[in-house]
Design an enzyme around this catalytic site. Structure first.
Site, mmCIF file in Angstrom:
data_model
loop_
_atom_site.group_PDB
_atom_site.id
_atom_site.type_symbol
_atom_site.label_atom_id
_atom_site.label_comp_id
_atom_site.label_asym_id
_atom_site.label_seq_id
_atom_site.Cartn_x
_atom_site.Cartn_y
_atom_site.Cartn_z
ATOM 1 N N GLY A 8 15.625 -3.182 -8.673
ATOM 2 C CA GLY A 8 15.770 -1.728 -8.630
ATOM 3 C C GLY A 8 14.426 -1.035 -8.488
ATOM 4 O O GLY A 8 14.182 0.028 -9.061
ATOM 5 N N GLY A 11 14.004 2.801 -7.370
ATOM 6 C CA GLY A 11 14.635 3.858 -8.142
ATOM 7 C C GLY A 11 13.621 4.706 -8.891
ATOM 8 O O GLY A 11 12.409 4.562 -8.726
ATOM 9 N N GLN A 12 14.139 5.581 -9.760
ATOM 10 C CA GLN A 12 13.286 6.537 -10.465
ATOM 11 C C GLN A 12 12.214 5.849 -11.295
ATOM 12 O O GLN A 12 11.032 6.189 -11.219
ATOM 13 C CB GLN A 12 14.144 7.437 -11.370
ATOM 14 C CG GLN A 12 13.324 8.501 -12.098
ATOM 15 C CD GLN A 12 14.110 9.197 -13.189
ATOM 16 O OE1 GLN A 12 14.988 8.604 -13.821
ATOM 17 N NE2 GLN A 12 13.807 10.456 -13.429
ATOM 18 N N ILE A 55 21.618 -7.339 -7.513
ATOM 19 C CA ILE A 55 21.850 -7.811 -8.879
ATOM 20 C C ILE A 55 23.218 -8.442 -9.056
ATOM 21 O O ILE A 55 23.453 -9.202 -9.995
ATOM 22 C CB ILE A 55 21.648 -6.657 -9.882
ATOM 23 C CG1 ILE A 55 21.452 -7.209 -11.295
ATOM 24 C CG2 ILE A 55 22.826 -5.670 -9.837
ATOM 25 C CD1 ILE A 55 21.003 -6.193 -12.295
ATOM 26 N N TYR A 143 28.740 5.108 -18.850
ATOM 27 C CA TYR A 143 27.301 4.887 -18.920
ATOM 28 C C TYR A 143 26.920 4.379 -20.307
ATOM 29 O O TYR A 143 26.220 3.361 -20.455
ATOM 30 C CB TYR A 143 26.575 6.193 -18.610
ATOM 31 C CG TYR A 143 25.076 6.143 -18.715
ATOM 32 C CD1 TYR A 143 24.306 5.527 -17.731
ATOM 33 C CD2 TYR A 143 24.414 6.746 -19.781
ATOM 34 C CE1 TYR A 143 22.924 5.495 -17.820
ATOM 35 C CE2 TYR A 143 23.035 6.724 -19.876
ATOM 36 C CZ TYR A 143 22.292 6.097 -18.899
ATOM 37 O OH TYR A 143 20.923 6.073 -18.989
ATOM 38 N N LYS A 147 25.555 0.641 -21.761
ATOM 39 C CA LYS A 147 24.289 0.512 -22.487
ATOM 40 C C LYS A 147 24.478 -0.237 -23.803
ATOM 41 O O LYS A 147 23.680 -1.122 -24.154
ATOM 42 C CB LYS A 147 23.671 1.895 -22.727
ATOM 43 C CG LYS A 147 23.206 2.594 -21.467
ATOM 44 C CD LYS A 147 22.228 1.747 -20.673
ATOM 45 C CE LYS A 147 21.741 2.428 -19.421
ATOM 46 N NZ LYS A 147 20.890 1.546 -18.589
#
Length: 322
Positions: A8, A11-12, A55, A143, A147
């Site tokens: 990733g 990404g941010q 992934i 989400y 987590k």
């Protein structure tokens, strides 16, 4: 850490973490993992190796780890909170199915693994203010579910197989490098872009809604520091509360107005994002991170706002001149 794979990487967090790791480990292999359609560009592509790493493809992960003799994997592939609610099946496939693949490769090939958690791991039943490190975690969003599951699965692989898993619970991350991408806390990034462009900001989060936030340089430091920490000091692993500041839209708006006096804001609350935000903590207690590996953020609200406006002003000037 010497040879690191960032899954990733465009990404941010990944785009900035990859560059920071390349600065800190110039003699290592810092591999930018990406999926087709999200290829590294510019300095990210030119400054080090990159590899296609989906992934959801365990073999692809294993081949890259073997090719570059990877010792540490940063698993940053995930859907952000609001996007995950719109695509819950995909959020689970990437967040948990993907994590399982990473952990299996790490188990077989002796890698350490960092998988970020979030303030979203907590739900409405957790204490809202100074949320403790160890408390109830019962989120009502996909989400948050991913987590919490990710924290438990990472702990399982450490206790059952000895995989060196470590993590932090990130608050909202504020960055001038990568545009926001669908997170509940992204209003705290979007507001700066509006201010620099002299636009009225339409705020999707209601006044009085406090959430933990952090400037990206501190977020990068946390992600690196936790993986460099002495393992003998870690009583917790997955995942540490970390924090730097907590504010609501009015507070950050008024802080920006100190530098942009004509800046204006109005509220058009997004029901989905507001519901998510109200289920999250107002602030976290990060005592364990401070005690166990020396966590100490450098940026408070005032310092972050000043630097964000400076950096985005410079970017805007460059954009206007090209």
């Amino acid at each position: 850490m010497k040879n690191v794979l960032i899954i990733g990487s465009t990404g941010q967090i990944g785009s900035e973490l990859t560059m920071e790791l390349r600065k800190r480990y110039p003699n290592g292999q810092i591999v930018a993992g990406y999926i087709p359609g999200a290829e590294p560009r510019g300095e990210l592509a030119e400054s080090g190796p990159s590899s296609i790493v989906d992934i959801t493809n365990e073999q692809q992960i294993a081949e890259t780890v073997s090719r570059y003799n990877i010792d540490t994997i940063y698993n940053l592939a995930a859907l952000l909170s609001a996007v995950a609610e719109a695509k819950p099946q995909l959020a689970w496939k990437i967040g948990i199915g993907g994590l399982f693949n990473v952990l299996e490769v790490a188990r077989e090939m002796k890698c350490a693994v960092f998988t970020p958690s979030s303030i979203g791991a907590f739900g409405e039943d957790a204490p809202k203010n100074k949320t403790p490190q160890d408390t109830v975690r019962n989120p009502h969003t996909m989400y948050g579910v991913t987590k919490v599951t990710g924290e438990l699965l990472s702990d399982y692989y450490f206790k059952r197989f000895g995989v060196d898993t470590r993590s932090v619970r990130f608050p909202g991350l504020i960055s001038y490098v990568t545009p926001p991408g669908g997170g509940t806390t992204d209003y705290a990034v979007e507001i700066f872009y509006a201010a620099v462009k002299k636009e009225r900001f339409i705020c999707p989060i209601a006044a009085g809604t406090f959430m933990d936030m952090m400037y990206m340089p501190d977020g990068l430091e946390a992600a690196i520091q936790i993986m460099e920490a002495d393992p003998s000091r870690l009583k917790h692993r997955n995942a540490f509360n970390i924090t730097a500041m907590s504010f609501d839209p009015e507070i950050i708006f008024n802080q920006i107005r100190k530098y942009v006096p004509d800046f204006e804001m109005e509220y058009q609350v997004d029901p989905l994002r507001q519901t998510i935000a109200e289920s999250w903590p107002n602030s976290l207690d990060d005592t364990c991170a401070r005690d166990e590996w020396g966590w100490n953020p450098k940026y408070n609200l005032e310092a972050m706002v000043k630097d964000m406006l400076k950096q985005l002003d410079e970017k805007e000037m460059v954009n206007q001149s090209t």
